[in-house]
Scaffold this motif. Structure first.
Motif: not given
Length: 417
Positions: A281, A284, A292, A344, A353
């Protein structure tokens, strides 16, 4: 018995030289300090009475050596058993030596604090005060050291015959010189839209432990890569940083892949478990991932430390803060900055995600996954009932693979139009 000044000066100079040499070789701060401990032992020896010297030499030192070496072997055997791998005997003995240095350091600290306390406290209170100070100073630093110094368990992934002929073993190098070992499963007949999945394992594991994700991704039509983080598996190093420097490991692997024409334009998917999920995460955005897949990630490293120190009751907040200070001193890691939740929340909307969490996770409880999901509006947390930590794929392969397939489809979609 006071040591001669020249001997003391010589011992201090030798300790300083050991510290400087270890630092120049790239040792972390605490390890450089530990490297100087053997040179300081003569000073403590000269300060003891003949009776105390005999007691130390005959009783204490042999016990410390046996306990430390035995502890290293036991930890190595336990780690290997968890992974179903051969025991790394040499790694266990090396770790035992590291434990011995810690034992000696804490013993020297106790002796020094006790001598200082006797000048101002009653002879009965002095050892107690010294012991409490050693506990306060030693516990957080030893906790961080044992969490981040790993016994690497090298293990080759089990490959079905159908893909064994395709497998490629590789070694690439991170920016700080750490060698990273990995296994690649390229997809025959791939196109530019074929996703490239990089699998990131958890703390104390290796690429073989979660190679099932690489095999699943390959079955679903993607290129698949699994690698060993620093201080794990067949990669070099002895110290991990709980996800801080591991982001650079992911970047190094991705850079190695992107340098090859066959993977240059492939949509990148990061898949990880536990620490590997948190690292995926956090990495990314910097590596240009289009999707992800994260299993059982923690939301914030600081919150995880709070949860683990909760057993200290009213002292939990103090213990957590002390561990944070120790991590900053030893590793340069600011635990508050290691936050997959914050990363995130900042990911572009176009990055797909999927969050999966083990329903019976006793290490990173599902509430961490809920906190993580709440960082992105509309993101759902998929809980796999009955799964232990790191066991989602083995508990319900069909369900987990369906979520992985959704990630791969989302990754390929922007290139498929």
């Amino acid at each position: 018995m006071r040591p001669p000044p020249r001997r003391t000066a010589f011992a201090v100079a030798a300790a300083a030289a050991c510290f400087a040499g270890a630092a120049l070789l790239g040792a972390r701060r605490v390890d450089a300090v530990l490297a100087a401990i053997p040179a300081l032992l003569p000073i403590a020896w000269w300060n003891l009475s003949p009776l105390a010297q005999r007691h130390l030499l005959v009783r204490q030192l042999p016990v410390l050596v046996l306990a430390a070496s035995g502890g290293g072997i036991v930890l190595a055997a336990n780690q290997a058993a968890l992974l179903g791998a051969p025991v790394p005997w040499l790694g266990g003995l090396r770790f035992g030596g590291y434990l011995l240095l810690w034992c000696l350091a804490l013993r020297l600290l106790h002796m020094g604090l006790q001598a200082a306390a006797r000048r101002v406290l009653h002879r009965v209170a002095a050892p107690i005060a010294a012991g409490l100070l050693v506990l306060a100073l030693g516990f957080p630093n030893l906790y961080v050291a044992l969490q981040t110094h790993r016994i690497a368990v090298a293990q080759a992934p089990l490959l079905p015959l159908a893909v064994a002929r395709l497998a490629e073993t590789f070694v690439c190098t991170a920016g700080d010189g750490t060698r990273l070992a990995g296994t690649l499963l390229p997809q025959p007949g791939a196109s530019r839209e074929t996703p490239l999945v990089v699998v990131c394992h958890g703390l104390g594991a290796n690429r073989a432990a979660f190679f099932g994700y690489a095999l699943a991704a390959h079955r679903l039509g993607a290129h698949a890569v699994a690698f060993d983080f620093r201080a794990h598996g067949a990669s070099s190093g002895m110290v991990c940083t709980l996800g801080r420097d591991e982001v650079h490991d992911v970047a190094a692997v991705v850079a190695w892949l992107r340098a090859q024409a066959r993977f240059r334009d492939a949509p990148l998917v990061l898949a990880g478990v536990s620490m590997g999920a948190a690292t995926a995460l956090r990495a990314a955005s910097s590596v240009g991932a289009t999707a992800v897949f994260a299993e059982s990630s923690y939301a914030d490293l600081a919150a995880m430390i709070d949860a683990q120190t909760a057993v200290a009751g009213p002292l939990a907040a103090v213990a957590s803060r002390a561990i944070g200070i120790a991590a900053a001193w030893q590793l340069g890691v600011e635990v508050a900055a290691v936050s997959p939740r914050a990363t995130l929340a900042a990911l572009p909307p176009g990055v797909a995600v999927v969050l999966v969490h083990a329903g019976d996770d006793a290490i990173i409880p599902p509430r961490e996954g809920e906190r993580l999901a709440a960082a992105r509006p509309g993101l759902a947390l998929h809980v796999v009932a009955g799964a232990p930590h790191g066991g989602c794929l083995s508990t319900d392969a069909a369900l987990v693979e369906s979520h992985l397939a959704n990630v791969l489809a989302a990754a390929a979609r922007p290139r498929g139009g």
